[in-house]
Write an enzyme that holds these catalytic residues in place. Structure first.
Site, PDB file in Angstrom:
ATOM      1  N   ASN A   1      38.220  47.254  24.915  1.00  0.00           N
ATOM      2  CA  ASN A   1      37.693  45.886  24.988  1.00  0.00           C
ATOM      3  C   ASN A   1      36.208  45.920  25.307  1.00  0.00           C
ATOM      4  OD1 ASN A   1      37.367  45.845  27.963  1.00  0.00           O
ATOM      5  ND2 ASN A   1      39.582  46.100  27.888  1.00  0.00           N
TER       6      ASN A   1
ATOM      7  N   ALA B   1      38.224  46.461  36.925  1.00  0.00           N
ATOM      8  CA  ALA B   1      38.370  47.055  35.585  1.00  0.00           C
ATOM      9  C   ALA B   1      39.201  46.182  34.657  1.00  0.00           C
ATOM     10  CB  ALA B   1      39.003  48.433  35.693  1.00  0.00           C
TER      11      ALA B   1
ATOM     12  N   ASP C   1      45.867  46.421  28.530  1.00  0.00           N
ATOM     13  CA  ASP C   1      47.246  46.137  28.926  1.00  0.00           C
ATOM     14  C   ASP C   1      48.229  47.073  28.235  1.00  0.00           C
ATOM     15  OD1 ASP C   1      46.716  44.104  30.706  1.00  0.00           O
ATOM     16  OD2 ASP C   1      46.496  42.621  29.090  1.00  0.00           O
TER      17      ASP C   1
ATOM     18  N   LYS D   1      47.790  34.441  40.490  1.00  0.00           N
ATOM     19  CA  LYS D   1      47.619  35.892  40.326  1.00  0.00           C
ATOM     20  C   LYS D   1      47.457  36.586  41.673  1.00  0.00           C
ATOM     21  CE  LYS D   1      46.074  37.262  36.555  1.00  0.00           C
ATOM     22  NZ  LYS D   1      45.179  37.269  35.414  1.00  0.00           N
TER      23      LYS D   1
HETATM   24  O1  C5P Z   1      47.087  40.589  35.117  1.00  0.00           O
HETATM   25  P1  C5P Z   1      45.657  40.648  34.763  1.00  0.00           P
HETATM   26  O2  C5P Z   1      45.298  41.789  33.883  1.00  0.00           O
HETATM   27  O3  C5P Z   1      45.069  39.376  34.285  1.00  0.00           O
HETATM   28  O4  C5P Z   1      44.954  40.895  36.199  1.00  0.00           O
HETATM   29  C1  C5P Z   1      43.625  41.152  36.335  1.00  0.00           C
HETATM   30  C2  C5P Z   1      43.409  41.986  37.560  1.00  0.00           C
HETATM   31  O5  C5P Z   1      44.300  43.087  37.559  1.00  0.00           O
HETATM   32  C3  C5P Z   1      42.025  42.603  37.607  1.00  0.00           C
HETATM   33  O6  C5P Z   1      41.665  42.714  38.953  1.00  0.00           O
HETATM   34  C4  C5P Z   1      42.242  43.969  36.956  1.00  0.00           C
HETATM   35  O7  C5P Z   1      41.281  44.903  37.374  1.00  0.00           O
HETATM   36  C5  C5P Z   1      43.610  44.336  37.456  1.00  0.00           C
HETATM   37  N1  C5P Z   1      44.383  45.179  36.538  1.00  0.00           N
HETATM   38  C6  C5P Z   1      44.684  46.483  36.903  1.00  0.00           C
HETATM   39  N2  C5P Z   1      45.456  47.257  36.063  1.00  0.00           N
HETATM   40  C7  C5P Z   1      45.895  46.773  34.902  1.00  0.00           C
HETATM   41  C8  C5P Z   1      45.592  45.461  34.519  1.00  0.00           C
HETATM   42  C9  C5P Z   1      44.843  44.681  35.354  1.00  0.00           C
HETATM   43  O8  C5P Z   1      44.256  46.929  37.966  1.00  0.00           O
HETATM   44  N3  C5P Z   1      46.631  47.536  34.117  1.00  0.00           N
END
Ligand code: C5P
Length: 408
Positions: free
Chosen positions: A212, A276, A280, A340
């Protein structure tokens, strides 16, 4: 205690308020600080070198190239000596010079070469302060990481009233005391932090990947700010184009899985800030050879990447004492961010409205709202990522120290 043995480098600028610097030197001395003074050419029109050296009990530095001081590079040695640099009064002209990176005298060269916190104490007529040019310079200087004390509202030497009056020596002293109290407390507690930043790259074959647009800037600035405050910080960064300063320890990773492993290796940690933009999803397997254009491939099987923030929040053994998450949202910013924060057991969430393309990903600017567990919100309007990082770091430190205090 707080100002005892602290080394303050005081730069006296050319304004009528320069006389107040003498009082400040006296107050700092009384508190046990060492003060070295750089007297600018225009500062000399308001205070004499003799009164400054008598009060500071040190020689006064005036010239960039000092014949008497061969072999010593004052603009480097003075800045390395100091715990903090204070410019008092900071004139509109000096702000303009600093905002352009000017270095044509000892004072400005010291600041440009400095690796220390620089506090500017402005003093000028209200019209000069409110002038668009000064306000523009102010924003540039904030984005460079300079901190400001004042100016205050009040009556000026010219008889006009408004914003532009220099903070009093006692106000400056109390500001410095607060600054050092926090810094000393953090140092004593030997606090560690990890900050994740950047995108991740999830390879499909040796040349193709899922990723991304994240630039990693916001997380990098937060890591810099936390280290500056005396917190032992490691930045765990996905692939970015940033040039990292040696002021922060960096562990570079590529994939989400590598980032996850690097985070786990750093546990336990007092503070974790997850900025970060971890991808996903990742391909179930990485093809060893480049997928040929004429191959019969019709789909790439994917699986979810580990949720690092989620893992930290649920970790019974190693949950950081303070966990900060980021939420990039396009609608219902605060409501979704609070959700969240609760789902991921964070103490603070930084809500980021990504519907505005001018800010956020890849930009030097950002606009965020910091939300804490009690529901308190702090909106920071469009500003540089550096400035936003300084406010996030301040919130992190204050919340951490408050939690510690309530536990003791
Ligand atoms: O669930 P979402 O991705 O929207 O959440 C965002 C938060 O979760 C951010 O703080 C991001 O750094 C963290 N995050 C993470 N590991 C992932 C996905 C998101 O630490 N695999």
């Amino acid at each position: 205690m707080r100002l005892e043995n602290k080394k303050i480098l005081l730069i006296i600028g050319g304004g009528i308020s320069a006389y107040k610097s003498l009082d400040l030197i006296r107050l700092l001395q009384k508190k046990g600080s060492s003060v070295k003074v750089v007297l600018t050419k225009s500062g000399k029109k308001f205070v004499t070198s003799l009164s400054v050296s008598s009060l500071s009990k040190n020689r006064v530095f005036e010239e960039m190239f000092d014949e008497k001081n061969k072999g010593k590079i004052d603009h480097i040695s003075l800045s390395r000596w100091a715990d903090l640099i204070l410019v008092l009064p900071t004139t509109a002209n000096f702000m303009s010079k600093l905002s352009k990176g000017g270095a044509d005298d000892l004072a400005s060269t010291i600041i440009l070469a400095s690796n220390k916190e620089v506090f500017l104490v402005p003093a000028m007529n209200v019209r000069m302060w409110l002038h668009k040019a000064t306000q523009k310079n102010l924003n540039v200087l904030i984005s460079y990481g300079y901190k400001f004390i004042g100016p205050e509202d009040g009556e000026m030497a010219c008889g006009e009233y408004g914003k532009g009056k220099m903070s009093s020596p006692r106000q400056i002293l109390s500001f410095l005391e607060k600054f050092f109290r926090k810094k000393d407390l953090l140092k004593k507690k030997k606090i560690s932090a990890i900050v994740t930043t950047g995108p991740t790259k999830e390879y499909i074959d040796p040349v193709r990947f899922i990723s991304n647009e994240s630039s990693g800037k916001q997380g990098y600035e937060i890591a810099l700010e936390l280290s500056r405050l005396g917190i032992k910080t490691t930045l765990i960064s996905g692939p970015t184009k940033l040039t990292y300063s040696s002021d922060v320890k960096v562990k570079e990773v590529v994939s989400g899985k590598e980032m996850f492993e690097a985070v786990k290796k750093k546990l336990p940690t007092h503070i974790a800030v997850c900025t970060a933009a971890v991808s996903d999803f990742k391909p179930l397997s990485i093809k060893k050879n480049k997928i040929k254009k004429d191959s019969k491939i019709t789909e790439i099987k994917i699986e979810k990447n580990p949720d690092i923030l989620g893992y930290l929040g649920k970790n019974n053994r190693y949950k950081p004492k303070l966990l900060v998450g980021f939420a990039a949202e396009t609608e219902d910013l605060i409501k979704n961010s609070i959700k969240k924060m609760q789902e991921k057991f964070c103490d603070i969430i930084v809500a980021n409205d990504i519907s505005n393309k001018e800010i956020g990903f890849n930009s030097d600017l950002n606009e965020v709202t910091i939300v804490d567990k009690s529901g308190k919100t702090q909106k920071i309007k469009k500003s540089s990522k550096k400035f936003i990082a300084s406010l996030i770091a301040e919130k992190i430190v204050d919340t951490f120290l408050l939690n510690e205090k309530s536990l003791n």
